[in-house]
Design a protein around this motif. Structure first.
Motif, mmCIF file in Angstrom:
data_model
loop_
_atom_site.group_PDB
_atom_site.id
_atom_site.type_symbol
_atom_site.label_atom_id
_atom_site.label_comp_id
_atom_site.label_asym_id
_atom_site.label_seq_id
_atom_site.Cartn_x
_atom_site.Cartn_y
_atom_site.Cartn_z
ATOM 1 N N VAL A 71 0.805 -1.157 -0.046
ATOM 2 C CA VAL A 71 -0.104 0.214 0.089
ATOM 3 C C VAL A 71 0.861 1.175 -0.195
ATOM 4 O O VAL A 71 1.713 1.348 0.937
ATOM 5 N N ALA A 72 0.695 2.131 -0.893
ATOM 6 C CA ALA A 72 1.312 3.530 -1.183
ATOM 7 C C ALA A 72 0.583 4.495 -0.682
ATOM 8 O O ALA A 72 -0.620 4.415 -0.671
ATOM 9 N N SER A 73 1.206 5.727 -0.428
ATOM 10 C CA SER A 73 0.607 6.980 -0.098
ATOM 11 C C SER A 73 -0.622 7.227 -1.025
ATOM 12 O O SER A 73 -0.122 7.269 -2.259
ATOM 13 N N PHE A 74 -1.673 7.785 -0.784
ATOM 14 C CA PHE A 74 -2.472 8.475 -1.776
ATOM 15 C C PHE A 74 -1.957 9.818 -2.040
ATOM 16 O O PHE A 74 -1.603 10.658 -1.050
ATOM 17 N N VAL A 75 -2.419 10.276 -3.157
ATOM 18 C CA VAL A 75 -1.520 11.539 -3.813
ATOM 19 C C VAL A 75 -2.413 12.454 -4.258
ATOM 20 O O VAL A 75 -3.508 12.204 -4.643
ATOM 21 N N LYS A 109 8.312 -0.647 3.920
ATOM 22 C CA LYS A 109 8.819 0.695 4.786
ATOM 23 C C LYS A 109 9.644 0.008 5.902
ATOM 24 O O LYS A 109 10.330 0.509 6.552
ATOM 25 N N THR A 110 9.681 -1.308 6.276
ATOM 26 C CA THR A 110 10.195 -2.051 7.214
ATOM 27 C C THR A 110 11.647 -2.225 6.779
ATOM 28 O O THR A 110 11.906 -2.842 5.848
ATOM 29 N N THR A 111 12.650 -1.806 7.686
ATOM 30 C CA THR A 111 14.136 -1.683 7.262
ATOM 31 C C THR A 111 14.486 -2.932 7.293
ATOM 32 O O THR A 111 15.620 -3.419 6.842
ATOM 33 N N GLY A 112 13.975 -3.971 8.156
ATOM 34 C CA GLY A 112 14.759 -5.281 8.572
ATOM 35 C C GLY A 112 15.874 -5.005 9.641
ATOM 36 O O GLY A 112 16.403 -6.301 9.904
ATOM 37 N N PHE A 124 10.788 1.586 10.992
ATOM 38 C CA PHE A 124 10.220 2.156 9.720
ATOM 39 C C PHE A 124 11.307 3.289 9.183
ATOM 40 O O PHE A 124 11.900 3.733 10.008
ATOM 41 N N SER A 125 11.368 3.501 7.799
ATOM 42 C CA SER A 125 12.006 4.459 7.314
ATOM 43 C C SER A 125 11.433 4.847 5.647
ATOM 44 O O SER A 125 11.002 3.995 5.066
ATOM 45 N N ARG A 126 11.254 6.025 5.543
ATOM 46 C CA ARG A 126 11.189 6.365 4.180
ATOM 47 C C ARG A 126 12.338 6.858 3.413
ATOM 48 O O ARG A 126 12.293 7.556 2.315
ATOM 49 N N ASP A 127 13.584 6.320 3.825
ATOM 50 C CA ASP A 127 14.960 6.553 3.154
ATOM 51 C C ASP A 127 15.137 5.397 2.259
ATOM 52 O O ASP A 127 15.505 4.162 2.987
ATOM 53 N N TRP A 128 15.170 5.574 1.105
ATOM 54 C CA TRP A 128 15.266 4.054 0.181
ATOM 55 C C TRP A 128 16.441 3.554 0.365
ATOM 56 O O TRP A 128 16.587 2.323 0.112
ATOM 57 N N PRO A 132 15.364 -2.675 1.813
ATOM 58 C CA PRO A 132 15.633 -3.590 0.942
ATOM 59 C C PRO A 132 15.575 -3.223 -0.490
ATOM 60 O O PRO A 132 14.480 -2.780 -1.004
ATOM 61 N N GLU A 133 16.625 -3.715 -1.337
ATOM 62 C CA GLU A 133 16.606 -3.290 -2.637
ATOM 63 C C GLU A 133 15.396 -4.164 -3.307
ATOM 64 O O GLU A 133 14.742 -3.466 -4.352
ATOM 65 N N ARG A 134 15.245 -5.499 -2.990
ATOM 66 C CA ARG A 134 14.292 -6.273 -3.840
ATOM 67 C C ARG A 134 13.157 -6.621 -2.518
ATOM 68 O O ARG A 134 13.523 -7.155 -1.751
ATOM 69 N N GLN A 135 11.902 -6.638 -3.228
ATOM 70 C CA GLN A 135 10.963 -7.065 -2.237
ATOM 71 C C GLN A 135 9.761 -7.722 -3.057
ATOM 72 O O GLN A 135 9.528 -7.285 -4.261
ATOM 73 N N ILE A 136 9.074 -8.848 -2.493
ATOM 74 C CA ILE A 136 8.167 -9.477 -3.282
ATOM 75 C C ILE A 136 6.781 -8.731 -2.963
ATOM 76 O O ILE A 136 6.196 -8.970 -2.008
ATOM 77 N N ILE A 137 6.310 -8.225 -4.385
ATOM 78 C CA ILE A 137 5.128 -7.336 -4.202
ATOM 79 C C ILE A 137 4.418 -7.686 -5.639
ATOM 80 O O ILE A 137 5.120 -7.373 -6.753
ATOM 81 N N ASP A 138 3.287 -8.181 -5.581
ATOM 82 C CA ASP A 138 2.574 -8.520 -6.759
ATOM 83 C C ASP A 138 1.644 -7.441 -7.251
ATOM 84 O O ASP A 138 1.415 -6.911 -8.410
#
Length: 214
Positions: A71-75, A109-112, A124-128, A132-138
């Protein structure tokens, strides 16, 4: 006598079970219907999202209980790169609603790791660069907001992250009284070239602001 009861009771029990064709979330949200936004109390953003989630889940035929969804922010519809407290709150409420209905929700947004500081401990973080560089999202859920005189029109959709296909949509209107005083003081912030840019409404009451005229 007991031998005759068994064949009669067994079909009745089987008819009460949920079949795979009915969909995995139909029974979980059957008690939730459309939300009438004009009957909502103040600050009831979560109730608005309940109605949006209901619309979305009943119209989607591709997502199942094993499908990773983010889920991403609504803009803001005007430029698609601006959000505010409402856009972030809609996203946070969607995380809760989708997970409650049985979907696999990925919090990207979870850093791990846990960053321990004197002011608090953070995961959590909003700093890319911290994520993680790769995440499983369909699929990803997001949407747009259109501010109107008497409230905000919200358009939500679920999109295939690779195919860009819209698999589910939802729409709702949030009256101004639901948002309370926050609507008049909503902070609109966007990033450009690493700098924070604030809109004119924020600068209007700032004593340091200088009016520039042609």
């Amino acid at each position: 006598m007991k031998k005759w009861l068994i064949p009669l009771i067994l079909p009745a029990l089987l008819s009460c079970e949920t079949t795979p064709d009915e969909g995995f979330y139909q029974t979980t949200h059957i008690e939730k219907g459309e939300i009438d936004s004009y009957q909502l109390p103040r600050h009831a953003i979560n109730d608005v999202v309940k109605g949006l989630a209901y619309q979305m889940l009943t119209s989607s035929s591709f997502v199942n209980a094993k499908t990773p969804v983010a889920v991403a922010s609504f803009v803001d519809l005007k430029d698609l790169e601006t959000t505010n407290w409402l856009g972030n709150q809609l996203a946070e409420s969607f995380v809760h609603e989708l997970q409650r209905h049985g979907l696999v929700v990925i919090d990207f947004k979870t850093t791990g790791h846990i960053r321990v500081t004197k002011k608090g401990d953070y995961v959590f973080s909003r700093d890319w660069q911290e994520l993680p560089e790769r995440q499983i999202i369909d699929y990803v859920v997001s949407g747009t907001m259109v501010e109107q005189e008497d409230g905000v029109l919200v358009n939500a959709r679920m999109i295939g992250i690779q195919s860009k296909v819209v698999v589910a949509t939802a729409q709702s209107f949030i009256p101004a009284w639901v948002l309370g005083d926050e609507m008049n003081h909503s902070e609109k912030v966007k990033m450009k070239d690493g700098m924070i840019i604030r809109d004119n409404t924020m600068l209007h009451n700032d004593e340091r602001a200088v009016i520039i005229q042609n």
